[in-house]
Design a protein around this motif. Sequence first.
Motif, PDB file in Angstrom:
ATOM      1  N   LEU A   1       1.453  12.486  -4.178  1.00  0.00           N
ATOM      2  CA  LEU A   1       2.033  11.765  -5.312  1.00  0.00           C
ATOM      3  C   LEU A   1       1.361  12.229  -6.602  1.00  0.00           C
ATOM      4  CD1 LEU A   1       2.018   8.155  -3.781  1.00  0.00           C
ATOM      5  CD2 LEU A   1       3.876   9.824  -3.714  1.00  0.00           C
ATOM      6  N   GLY A   2       1.914  11.795  -7.724  1.00  0.00           N
ATOM      7  CA  GLY A   2       1.337  12.140  -9.013  1.00  0.00           C
ATOM      8  C   GLY A   2       0.046  11.398  -9.291  1.00  0.00           C
ATOM      9  N   ALA A   3      -0.711  11.908 -10.264  1.00  0.00           N
ATOM     10  CA  ALA A   3      -1.997  11.297 -10.593  1.00  0.00           C
ATOM     11  C   ALA A   3      -1.846   9.878 -11.122  1.00  0.00           C
ATOM     12  CB  ALA A   3      -2.733  12.160 -11.617  1.00  0.00           C
ATOM     13  N   GLU A   4      -0.690   9.555 -11.683  1.00  0.00           N
ATOM     14  CA  GLU A   4      -0.476   8.226 -12.269  1.00  0.00           C
ATOM     15  C   GLU A   4      -0.118   7.177 -11.221  1.00  0.00           C
ATOM     16  OE1 GLU A   4       3.432   9.981 -11.517  1.00  0.00           O
ATOM     17  OE2 GLU A   4       1.517  10.734 -12.335  1.00  0.00           O
ATOM     18  N   SER A   5       0.094   7.599  -9.972  1.00  0.00           N
ATOM     19  CA  SER A   5       0.573   6.685  -8.928  1.00  0.00           C
ATOM     20  C   SER A   5      -0.557   5.841  -8.345  1.00  0.00           C
ATOM     21  CB  SER A   5       1.243   7.490  -7.817  1.00  0.00           C
ATOM     22  OG  SER A   5       0.277   8.300  -7.166  1.00  0.00           O
ATOM     23  N   LYS A   6      -0.183   4.848  -7.589  1.00  0.00           N
ATOM     24  CA  LYS A   6      -1.124   4.037  -6.815  1.00  0.00           C
ATOM     25  C   LYS A   6      -0.803   4.257  -5.340  1.00  0.00           C
ATOM     26  CE  LYS A   6      -1.786   0.535 -10.394  1.00  0.00           C
ATOM     27  NZ  LYS A   6      -1.726  -0.917 -10.742  1.00  0.00           N
ATOM     28  N   PRO A   7      -1.387   5.305  -4.757  1.00  0.00           N
ATOM     29  CA  PRO A   7      -1.008   5.689  -3.399  1.00  0.00           C
ATOM     30  C   PRO A   7      -1.514   4.713  -2.341  1.00  0.00           C
ATOM     31  CG  PRO A   7      -2.835   7.027  -4.158  1.00  0.00           C
ATOM     32  CD  PRO A   7      -2.407   6.202  -5.323  1.00  0.00           C
ATOM     33  N   GLN A   8      -0.801   4.659  -1.236  1.00  0.00           N
ATOM     34  CA  GLN A   8      -1.269   3.967  -0.055  1.00  0.00           C
ATOM     35  C   GLN A   8      -2.395   4.779   0.573  1.00  0.00           C
ATOM     36  OE1 GLN A   8      -0.191   0.944   0.893  1.00  0.00           O
ATOM     37  NE2 GLN A   8       1.167   0.909  -0.897  1.00  0.00           N
ATOM     38  N   PRO A   9      -3.165   4.180   1.472  1.00  0.00           N
ATOM     39  CA  PRO A   9      -4.280   4.928   2.072  1.00  0.00           C
ATOM     40  C   PRO A   9      -3.859   6.214   2.766  1.00  0.00           C
ATOM     41  CG  PRO A   9      -4.529   2.586   2.509  1.00  0.00           C
ATOM     42  CD  PRO A   9      -3.187   2.749   1.876  1.00  0.00           C
ATOM     43  N   TRP A  10      -2.644   6.286   3.238  1.00  0.00           N
ATOM     44  CA  TRP A  10      -2.169   7.480   3.931  1.00  0.00           C
ATOM     45  C   TRP A  10      -1.507   8.490   2.989  1.00  0.00           C
ATOM     46  CZ3 TRP A  10      -0.708   2.461   4.816  1.00  0.00           C
ATOM     47  CH2 TRP A  10       0.517   2.064   4.246  1.00  0.00           C
TER      48      TRP A  10
END
Length: 410
Positions: free
Chosen positions: A197-206
């Motif tokens: 994902l992009g740097a601005e995202s809030k990714p899930q642990p996976w």
Amino acid sequence: MNSCSTSSKPFAFDDPSSALAAMIDRLQAVDAEHVPLADACGRVLAEPVVTDRPSPACDVSAMDGYAVRRDELADDMTLPVCGEVATGQAPPELAAGHAVRIFTGGAVPAQADVVIRREDVEETAEVIRLRVPVVKIQPGANIRRCGENAPAGTRIAEPGTCITSPVAGAMASFGYVQAPVRRRVRVTILTTGNEVLGAESKPQPWQLRDSNGPSLWAMLNTLPWVDAQQPKHIADDPQTMAAAFGEALDCSDAVIATGGVSVGDHDHVPSVVRQAGCDVIFHGLPIRPGKPILGAIGPKGQVVFGLPGNPVSVMITARRMVIPVLRRIAGCRMAEDHPVLVRITNPDSRVLKMHWWRPARRTGADTVELIRSQGSGDVVSTAASDGFVELPPEASGPGPWAFYPWSTNP
């Protein structure tokens, strides 16, 4: 104690330098253009720089002092001063039995064959008197002769030279308003991975934030001869990838893709590259990190690289493999690196049966310390490094070993 040996592996090339040479031999430099000299810093010369007049353009004084005829001098004599030469002015005629006051860089009168230093005379506004024995004043003293740096028509910088501040200064001195340079190398960066994902995202642990695009962008943007487009992320889908590669090849001199380059079910880059008409030079090299790396030549001579998706692999393979190839198509005189040799201050006994690139931090002019790393996904430890050392297969010990800094200019 150092040890080093090699073993055969089922790779197209036994070492990264041979793979690089095979690609470089197939490539041509991009076209030339003219740009204002003020905009040419760091660009690559496409033509030689040639002096349009001698340097210096006339005999000039190397000192503040007095221009005189050497054969008229005698110990403790006085000479009347008949004029003055300021820098940037044509010299007056030197009358017999006289001296002309002159300043550093001033044009020496045609009749003079020596300049006496100001500290070697007693002076008034009208006359000077020698304070040193005449025997110490040699003919030609303190005069820089016309053309002693270079005569007119001298090549002073060759094609393939990067325009540094000294080169730019010399070009301006010899009348270059426009600089003949290679155009900038157009590079497209493609990142892959459905988990990215992009740097601005809030990714899930996976999931992961993309570091490959920004790290490549940062590396390439230090190079004035590269025109890198903003990284583009594409899904792990053969059709999407094929469209993205086709578009990139149409508008780029080089395409660099990250991820999807191994042999897994979702690693589509190798097949997409071949379907695009590219000639694969190597797919896999005996290196760590970066073993699945792919290098190819596009149908119109474009450079194509598929780099493994792990962040440390991307950074190291880009620095060691991609940058020299880009230098070649940029027209740089020296494409491949000439790394410095360093010794490791904290060596260990670990060895690999392949070329091993290990992140390291500089501790001195010719020493480094290895950075403790958890593997090719460890961006934290790599951020603390200044570059990496290259250990040959089955090599260990303090070295000396080749060191590649992250800085990338030739």
